[in-house]
Design a protein around this motif. Structure first.
Motif, PDB file in Angstrom:
ATOM      1  N   THR A   1      95.919 -22.437  17.551  1.00 16.20           N
ATOM      2  CA  THR A   1      96.536 -22.969  16.323  1.00 16.20           C
ATOM      3  C   THR A   1      97.348 -24.202  16.646  1.00 16.20           C
ATOM      4  N   TYR A   2      97.246 -25.220  15.759  1.00 18.52           N
ATOM      5  CA  TYR A   2      98.005 -26.464  15.892  1.00 18.52           C
ATOM      6  C   TYR A   2      98.745 -26.709  14.576  1.00 18.52           C
ATOM      7  N   THR A   3      99.918 -27.320  14.665  1.00 20.73           N
ATOM      8  CA  THR A   3     100.721 -27.605  13.465  1.00 20.73           C
ATOM      9  C   THR A   3     101.141 -29.059  13.426  1.00 20.73           C
ATOM     10  N   ASP A   4     101.272 -29.544  12.208  1.00 21.74           N
ATOM     11  CA  ASP A   4     101.821 -30.874  11.954  1.00 21.74           C
ATOM     12  C   ASP A   4     102.757 -30.745  10.753  1.00 21.74           C
ATOM     13  N   GLY A   5     104.056 -30.642  11.045  1.00 18.48           N
ATOM     14  CA  GLY A   5     105.000 -30.416   9.954  1.00 18.48           C
ATOM     15  C   GLY A   5     104.763 -29.060   9.328  1.00 18.48           C
ATOM     16  N   GLY A   6     104.472 -29.052   8.031  1.00 23.79           N
ATOM     17  CA  GLY A   6     104.245 -27.802   7.312  1.00 23.79           C
ATOM     18  C   GLY A   6     102.788 -27.430   7.231  1.00 23.79           C
ATOM     19  N   THR A   7     101.912 -28.144   7.919  1.00 26.66           N
ATOM     20  CA  THR A   7     100.482 -27.847   7.889  1.00 26.66           C
ATOM     21  C   THR A   7     100.054 -27.185   9.193  1.00 26.66           C
ATOM     22  N   ALA A   8      99.238 -26.146   9.067  1.00 28.28           N
ATOM     23  CA  ALA A   8      98.760 -25.432  10.251  1.00 28.28           C
ATOM     24  C   ALA A   8      97.245 -25.292  10.205  1.00 28.28           C
ATOM     25  N   VAL A   9      96.639 -25.394  11.402  1.00 31.19           N
ATOM     26  CA  VAL A   9      95.175 -25.272  11.526  1.00 31.19           C
ATOM     27  C   VAL A   9      94.862 -24.313  12.671  1.00 31.19           C
ATOM     28  N   THR A  10      94.013 -23.321  12.387  1.00 36.76           N
ATOM     29  CA  THR A  10      93.476 -22.477  13.457  1.00 36.76           C
ATOM     30  C   THR A  10      92.012 -22.841  13.656  1.00 36.76           C
ATOM     31  N   VAL A  11      91.636 -23.118  14.920  1.00 36.63           N
ATOM     32  CA  VAL A  11      90.237 -23.395  15.250  1.00 36.63           C
ATOM     33  C   VAL A  11      89.727 -22.239  16.088  1.00 36.63           C
ATOM     34  N   GLY A  12      88.541 -21.727  15.739  1.00 43.66           N
ATOM     35  CA  GLY A  12      87.917 -20.635  16.474  1.00 43.66           C
ATOM     36  C   GLY A  12      86.574 -21.066  17.030  1.00 43.66           C
ATOM     37  N   VAL A  13      86.312 -20.748  18.298  1.00 42.90           N
ATOM     38  CA  VAL A  13      85.043 -21.107  18.955  1.00 42.90           C
ATOM     39  C   VAL A  13      84.315 -19.825  19.330  1.00 42.90           C
ATOM     40  N   ALA A  14      83.157 -19.607  18.703  1.00 44.84           N
ATOM     41  CA  ALA A  14      82.320 -18.444  18.994  1.00 44.84           C
ATOM     42  C   ALA A  14      81.271 -18.841  20.033  1.00 44.84           C
ATOM     43  N   VAL A  15      81.092 -17.992  21.056  1.00 45.92           N
ATOM     44  CA  VAL A  15      80.188 -18.301  22.171  1.00 45.92           C
ATOM     45  C   VAL A  15      78.955 -17.403  22.096  1.00 45.92           C
ATOM     46  N   PHE A  16      77.774 -18.033  22.264  1.00 45.77           N
ATOM     47  CA  PHE A  16      76.495 -17.314  22.267  1.00 45.77           C
ATOM     48  C   PHE A  16      75.760 -17.623  23.579  1.00 45.77           C
ATOM     49  N   ASP A  17      74.703 -16.883  23.833  1.00 41.40           N
ATOM     50  CA  ASP A  17      73.944 -17.119  25.066  1.00 41.40           C
ATOM     51  C   ASP A  17      73.056 -18.354  24.982  1.00 41.40           C
ATOM     52  N   THR A  18      72.589 -18.678  23.780  1.00 44.21           N
ATOM     53  CA  THR A  18      71.683 -19.815  23.625  1.00 44.21           C
ATOM     54  C   THR A  18      72.110 -20.679  22.447  1.00 44.21           C
ATOM     55  N   ALA A  19      71.613 -21.916  22.464  1.00 45.45           N
ATOM     56  CA  ALA A  19      71.876 -22.834  21.357  1.00 45.45           C
ATOM     57  C   ALA A  19      71.165 -22.366  20.090  1.00 45.45           C
ATOM     58  N   ALA A  20      70.019 -21.722  20.227  1.00 49.88           N
ATOM     59  CA  ALA A  20      69.281 -21.232  19.060  1.00 49.88           C
ATOM     60  C   ALA A  20      70.088 -20.168  18.316  1.00 49.88           C
ATOM     61  N   GLN A  21      70.761 -19.298  19.053  1.00 48.50           N
ATOM     62  CA  GLN A  21      71.576 -18.272  18.410  1.00 48.50           C
ATOM     63  C   GLN A  21      72.757 -18.892  17.665  1.00 48.50           C
ATOM     64  N   ALA A  22      73.395 -19.889  18.268  1.00 47.96           N
ATOM     65  CA  ALA A  22      74.534 -20.537  17.611  1.00 47.96           C
ATOM     66  C   ALA A  22      74.089 -21.265  16.346  1.00 47.96           C
ATOM     67  N   ALA A  23      72.949 -21.964  16.442  1.00 45.47           N
ATOM     68  CA  ALA A  23      72.453 -22.700  15.277  1.00 45.47           C
ATOM     69  C   ALA A  23      72.078 -21.741  14.140  1.00 45.47           C
ATOM     70  N   LYS A  24      71.493 -20.619  14.491  1.00 43.00           N
ATOM     71  CA  LYS A  24      71.119 -19.641  13.472  1.00 43.00           C
ATOM     72  C   LYS A  24      72.355 -19.038  12.819  1.00 43.00           C
ATOM     73  N   ALA A  25      73.382 -18.760  13.622  1.00 40.33           N
ATOM     74  CA  ALA A  25      74.614 -18.209  13.062  1.00 40.33           C
ATOM     75  C   ALA A  25      75.252 -19.195  12.099  1.00 40.33           C
ATOM     76  N   LYS A  26      75.303 -20.447  12.474  1.00 42.26           N
ATOM     77  CA  LYS A  26      75.903 -21.452  11.589  1.00 42.26           C
ATOM     78  C   LYS A  26      75.111 -21.560  10.273  1.00 42.26           C
ATOM     79  N   ALA A  27      73.796 -21.494  10.388  1.00 40.92           N
ATOM     80  CA  ALA A  27      72.955 -21.618   9.193  1.00 40.92           C
ATOM     81  C   ALA A  27      73.159 -20.441   8.240  1.00 40.92           C
TER      82      ALA A  27
END
Length: 292
Positions: free
Chosen positions: A181-207
């Motif tokens: 999580t990162y903050t700038d004043g009163g704004t906050a952002v959480t970034v999450g990175v999901a890891v897969f074994d292959t690029a095909a699995q990641a692309a399918k999940a995003k789709a």
């Protein structure tokens, strides 16, 4: 009448044949003068040596002169015409110019593609952690400085996601989910990175995601809870074997609307930074492989 010889007695000359060897004027006993004979023989030997030396020098000079004349004769024409002699007539020579030898063009091997190293778990072997993806204590994007807050790492991807995202992550074989999580004043952002074994699995999940596929906001370490009931803005992307998500909200619980450009910019900044970090990971591994 005298019976003696008229005129002086003949002298013995060793170089004149039939000359008589002189005898002693005294009443000698007819023994030859051995000293005179030895002296005469030595004189003859010296003359012969002189003749041999002189003759050898003349022979050497003669041979040298003959060789020099032969060299001059062989190189009498010192004009380089560039044309070989004793060739057939021009009509008998093959036409056309000589063909230069050809060689296959050489070039450096193509650079390794960084994306190849982050598209499969078999190649993506560099150490991976929230600190390697999100280093330092703050992040600068353009003129904005974001302070880094809490981080989290879990192998149970579904527990850190909400809405329709848990089913998508589980169905496509998510093996790990890291958040920061990162903050700038009163704004906050959480970034999450999901890891897969292959690029095909990641692309399918995003789709398979939609607007209801969100990562849970991460608070603590000085960051108040956010996006736990208010409307927040989310993004979703994939690169290589990674799918990454952001959720942006206000620390005061206010809903995010389309007019809140600061919230949109914050989410876009963190999504861009995450993409760069994943790509840098691929570049580092490609560079290391090329150096081997």
């Amino acid at each position: 009448m005298s019976y003696g010889q008229g005129g002086p007695q003949s002298q013995w000359d060793p170089w004149k044949p039939h000359s008589q060897q002189p005898w002693s004027s005294g009443g000698d006993d007819g023994t030859p003068d051995w000293a005179a004979l030895a002296e005469a023989s030595e004189t003859r030997n010296k003359r012969r040596r002189l003749l041999f030396i002189g003759g050898g020098a003349l022979a050497t000079i003669a041979i040298g002169t003959a060789v020099a004349m032969a060299v001059v004769s062989a190189n009498g024409d010192n004009k380089a015409s560039g044309q070989p002699t004793k060739l057939p007539a021009t009509a008998a020579l093959p036409s056309g110019s000589a063909t230069a030898p050809s060689f296959a063009p050489t070039s450096a091997p193509p650079p390794l593609d960084p994306k190849d190293f982050i598209s499969s778990v078999k190649k993506d072997t560099a150490p991976l952690s929230p600190d390697s993806l999100f280093p330092g204590t703050q992040l600068t994007m353009g003129s904005t400085v974001y302070k880094k807050g809490p981080t989290a790492d879990t192998k149970s991807c579904a527990t850190a996601a909400g809405g329709t995202l848990p089913k998508v992550l589980t169905g496509n074989g998510c093996t790990r989910l890291m958040r920061a999580t990162y903050t700038d004043g009163g704004t906050a952002v959480t970034v999450g990175v999901a890891v897969f074994d292959t690029a095909a699995q990641a692309a399918k999940a995003k789709a398979q995601t939609n607007d209801q596929s969100i990562v849970h906001s991460l608070f603590g370490k000085g960051v108040k809870p956010f996006c736990d009931g208010a409307f927040c803005r989310s993004t979703r992307n994939a690169y290589g074997r990674y799918a990454y998500f952001t959720i942006t909200g206000f620390l005061n619980g206010k809903d995010v609307t389309k007019k809140d450009t600061k919230a949109f910019s914050a989410g876009d900044d963190l999504a861009e930074f995450t993409f760069r970090q994943i790509n840098r990971r691929g570049e580092a591994q490609a560079s290391a492989a090329a150096a081997q």
